[in-house]
Scaffold this active site. Structure first.
Site, PDB file in Angstrom:
ATOM      1  N   GLU A  37      -9.569  19.603 -26.243  1.00 35.12           N
ATOM      2  CA  GLU A  37      -9.482  19.805 -27.592  1.00 35.12           C
ATOM      3  C   GLU A  37     -10.906  20.138 -27.671  1.00 35.12           C
ATOM      4  O   GLU A  37     -11.813  20.178 -26.847  1.00 35.12           O
ATOM      5  CB  GLU A  37      -9.378  18.399 -28.381  1.00 35.12           C
ATOM      6  CG  GLU A  37     -10.765  17.362 -28.230  1.00 35.12           C
ATOM      7  CD  GLU A  37     -11.042  17.154 -26.636  1.00 35.12           C
ATOM      8  OE1 GLU A  37     -10.105  17.032 -25.978  1.00 35.12           O
ATOM      9  OE2 GLU A  37     -12.440  16.652 -26.543  1.00 35.12           O
TER      10      GLU A  37
ATOM     11  N   LYS B 282     -21.456  20.050 -21.626  1.00 34.85           N
ATOM     12  CA  LYS B 282     -19.815  19.871 -21.514  1.00 34.85           C
ATOM     13  C   LYS B 282     -19.456  20.322 -20.134  1.00 34.85           C
ATOM     14  O   LYS B 282     -18.389  19.874 -19.727  1.00 34.85           O
ATOM     15  CB  LYS B 282     -19.101  20.630 -22.584  1.00 34.85           C
ATOM     16  CG  LYS B 282     -19.325  19.820 -24.120  1.00 34.85           C
ATOM     17  CD  LYS B 282     -18.878  18.520 -24.188  1.00 34.85           C
ATOM     18  CE  LYS B 282     -19.109  18.317 -25.604  1.00 34.85           C
ATOM     19  NZ  LYS B 282     -18.560  16.658 -25.696  1.00 34.85           N
TER      20      LYS B 282
ATOM     21  N   SER C 268     -28.713  18.559 -25.701  1.00 36.21           N
ATOM     22  CA  SER C 268     -27.477  18.684 -25.157  1.00 36.21           C
ATOM     23  C   SER C 268     -26.870  20.074 -24.978  1.00 36.21           C
ATOM     24  O   SER C 268     -26.037  20.347 -24.018  1.00 36.21           O
ATOM     25  CB  SER C 268     -26.466  17.604 -25.579  1.00 36.21           C
ATOM     26  OG  SER C 268     -26.461  17.999 -27.188  1.00 36.21           O
TER      27      SER C 268
END
Lengths: 387, 263
Positions: A106, A84, A373
């Site tokens: 969010e 991210k 991830s």
């Protein structure tokens, strides 16, 4: 048609936001060709985010499966613990370029919220993160992390109090404060230009992985596997391999308690097109077009729509999509922890679960490359509760 | 000429702005919701905007969010919304009725089938808040084929070039969003509203109606002096939600609004 992947994508938003999306698209396109911006992004990617992340040969997991060699792209080792950060950093720099000093984001699992909070702290931007109260409960450590990083976390009680509801509130905030605020959307979904922009900021994953596997094996992998919530880590991995016809691609959604129970987030299993959060894509919905509540043990995959480019890859048969259930993900979490000494995020554990199945059915000279991830520290509470 | 055009033409000769209340269909109950259409029409509404509930109303503030959530809990569906319009027409409601709803339920229903059904039950126009003109081609064509007005919205953030495009695309009237934000009553009308209305008027001779944020008769009166129509949503919905007798409360509130828009 604006920002389409085949039939999918587009800009289904209230008029108030259309000019802001145009401004964002202009800023993004300018940044793509701006050497100063790209140099700054590359420098911070290296020294702030810790890129490149390693490509790791999972020897014991490979032996356990007894089939194809399994490599892990270690996005879990990136700063703040997931891929991210790549997108948060890119959009944070863009927000600065647009002179927007207030950021809303969010978050589902909290990984995007933590990444946004970290980038905002580093760039001196105000950060407000919307998070469903159900997600705040199950990802409590990340809520604390965001607060420590100086972000304000606003709980959202509506609906199932998960990612979809957090996005609704973030968009409402953006509609209200659009003149001063950038919406730092965390996945490759939402209205154009987000799916394209987020993909571009995440494509570093595949660019690195492709070079790394060529370096390690002198050949390309046979199969890429990544989990798909909104789909940013998957599209980030897939992008660099799009022209490699012999490299198969597989996205893994959340099968939840099983497709037959209706409690899942497997958008491809139902394949119903619709519009949610500004984009035309596959959406879990009832016969009246109301968006359904979803379920997954992993907050980051617990979402009713999928990034539109994935539907395009599915339609054109460039990528396949399957799902892993909660139980399969939890099993894979345990396997990777015990065999490799790596605690995967529950999201990534869905990809690991599928990798174990696939590798078993493949030859020993074949290669599976899995995007790991994120890391699983945030999920300890959930995993312990499920043991 | 359809009902919406006729209404604005008549009001023009009377030099009066239109009063357009918003009612979320299926709220507070299915029965009361049906009664409210009549009550609001009888109290002097010139047009009514009927809200189709959606699970994720991202252009709406808390009051309408809550109302549409209740409507869905009550079992409201798009099909039932259409049936309610049909019932209102057969019971003698003659003023223009527009349906306001988000795009996904319309898509699921089927665009062509939906436009046909809307016309058939007797509604006159559609407002789809998450469908800017660029994405509206298919629905617009279906609406034209069935002589329905597809009404587009302009926002304070819309630059001149977009206002032109929206003004050209909209039929019936142009819906002017008075504030940067979601629906919900504001204490005061936006300071730059008159300037915004003037910018829109420079782009079109179509009727210009103002909505979002109009809280009471005083605000309605001020808006009526500069616009062709006044749209009141959240404030009315709050009256309905708070009242022991929703129908009486709505009637009284719309009475007051109507008096305020008289010149």
């Amino acid at each position: 048609m604006i920002g389409r992947f085949g039939d999918y994508g587009g800009q289904f938003v209230p008029e108030t936001l259309v000019p802001a999306l145009a401004e964002l698209e202009d800023a993004f396109n300018a940044a793509r060709n701006d050497a100063t911006f790209q140099t700054r992004l590359a420098d911070l990617s290296a020294h702030f985010s810790g890129r490149p992340t390693p490509l790791y040969f999972a020897k014991r997991l490979t032996e356990y499966c007894g089939g194809a060699k399994i490599y892990l792209k270690r996005e879990d080792l990136a700063h703040t613990g997931a891929h991210k950060i790549n997108n948060a950093l890119g959009q944070g720099l863009l927000a600065q370029k647009m002179n927007k000093t207030r950021i809303v984001a969010e978050t589902g699992a909290g990984q995007h919220g933590v990444a946004s909070a970290a980038v905002c702290a580093m760039l001196g931007l105000q950060c407000i993160v919307y998070m469903g109260t159900e997600d705040m409960r199950r990802q409590a450590p990340n809520v604390f992390r965001m607060k420590l990083l100086g972000a304000e976390v606003r709980g959202v009680d509506a609906g199932s109090a998960t990612l979809k509801d957090a996005i609704n509130e973030a968009i409402r905030d953006w509609v209200t404060n659009v003149r001063t605020t950038h919406y730092l959307l965390g996945s490759a979904l939402g209205p154009h230009p987000y799916p394209t922009m987020v993909r571009e900021f995440q494509s570093v994953i595949g660019v690195e992985a492709r070079a790394q596997i060529l370096d390690a094996e002198k050949r390309l992998p046979d199969l890429l596997i990544a989990c798909v919530g909104g789909g940013s880590n998957a599209i980030g991995l897939f992008r660099a391999f799009r022209g490699d016809a012999d490299v198969a691609m597989l996205g893994v959604e959340a099968g939840g308690l099983g497709i037959e129970t209706g409690k899942h987030a497997a958008r491809f299993a139902e394949a119903r097109p619709g519009v949610l959060h500004g984009t035309y894509t596959f959406v879990l919905q009832n016969d009246d077009g109301q968006i359904r509540e979803t379920h997954s043990v992993s907050a980051g995959l617990d979402y009713a729509a999928v990034g539109p480019e994935h539907v395009y890859l599915f339609d054109t048969e460039r990528a396949g999509y399957t799902y892993a259930t909660d139980d399969e993900a939890l099993d894979a979490f345990a396997k990777l922890s015990q065999l490799e000494g790596i605690l995967p995020a529950l999201e990534s554990a869905h990809a690991i679960a599928e990798a174990i199945k696939r590798a078993r059915a493949m030859r020993r000279d074949q290669i599976v490359l899995v995007n790991l991830s994120g890391r699983g520290d945030k999920d300890l509470q959930t995993v312990m509760a499920n043991q | 000429m359809n009902r919406i055009d006729e209404t604005f033409l008549q009001l023009k000769t009377k030099h009066r702005a239109a009063l357009m209340p918003y009612l979320p269909l299926g709220y507070p109950t299915l029965d009361v919701s049906a009664q409210l259409i009549h009550a609001v029409a009888d109290a002097g509404a010139d047009l009514i905007e009927l809200g189709v509930p959606f699970s994720d109303p991202l252009a709406d503030g808390p009051v309408i969010q809550r109302a549409t959530h209740v409507a869905l809990q009550n079992g409201m569906t798009l099909t039932k919304c259409l049936a309610m319009v049909r019932a209102a027409r057969s019971a003698g409601v003659t003023i223009p009725l527009t349906l306001m709803g988000y795009y996904n339920p319309i898509l699921r229903f089927g665009i062509g089938a939906f436009a046909r059904a809307v016309k058939e039950v007797g509604a006159d126009g559609l407002i789809v808040p998450d469908l800017p003109p660029e994405e509206a081609g298919t629905l617009d064509a279906a609406c034209r084929a069935h002589d329905l007005d597809l009404i587009f919205l302009a926002a304070p953030t819309s630059p001149a070039s977009r206002i032109q495009k929206i003004a050209q695309a909209t039929r019936g009237f142009l819906y002017l969003v008075s504030v940067v934000g979601v629906t919900g009553a504001r204490e005061q009308i936006a300071a730059d509203l008159a300037e915004f209305v003037a910018r829109v008027r420079a782009a079109t001779s179509k009727p210009v109606c103002v909505g979002f944020g109009i809280a009471n008769a005083e605000s309605a009166k001020r808006v009526a002096q500069i616009a062709d129509g006044v749209i009141v949503g959240s404030a009315l919905v709050a009256q309905i939600g708070d009242a022991a007798n929703a129908v009486t409360a709505a009637q009284k509130f719309v009475d007051d609004l109507r008096a305020a828009v008289e010149r």
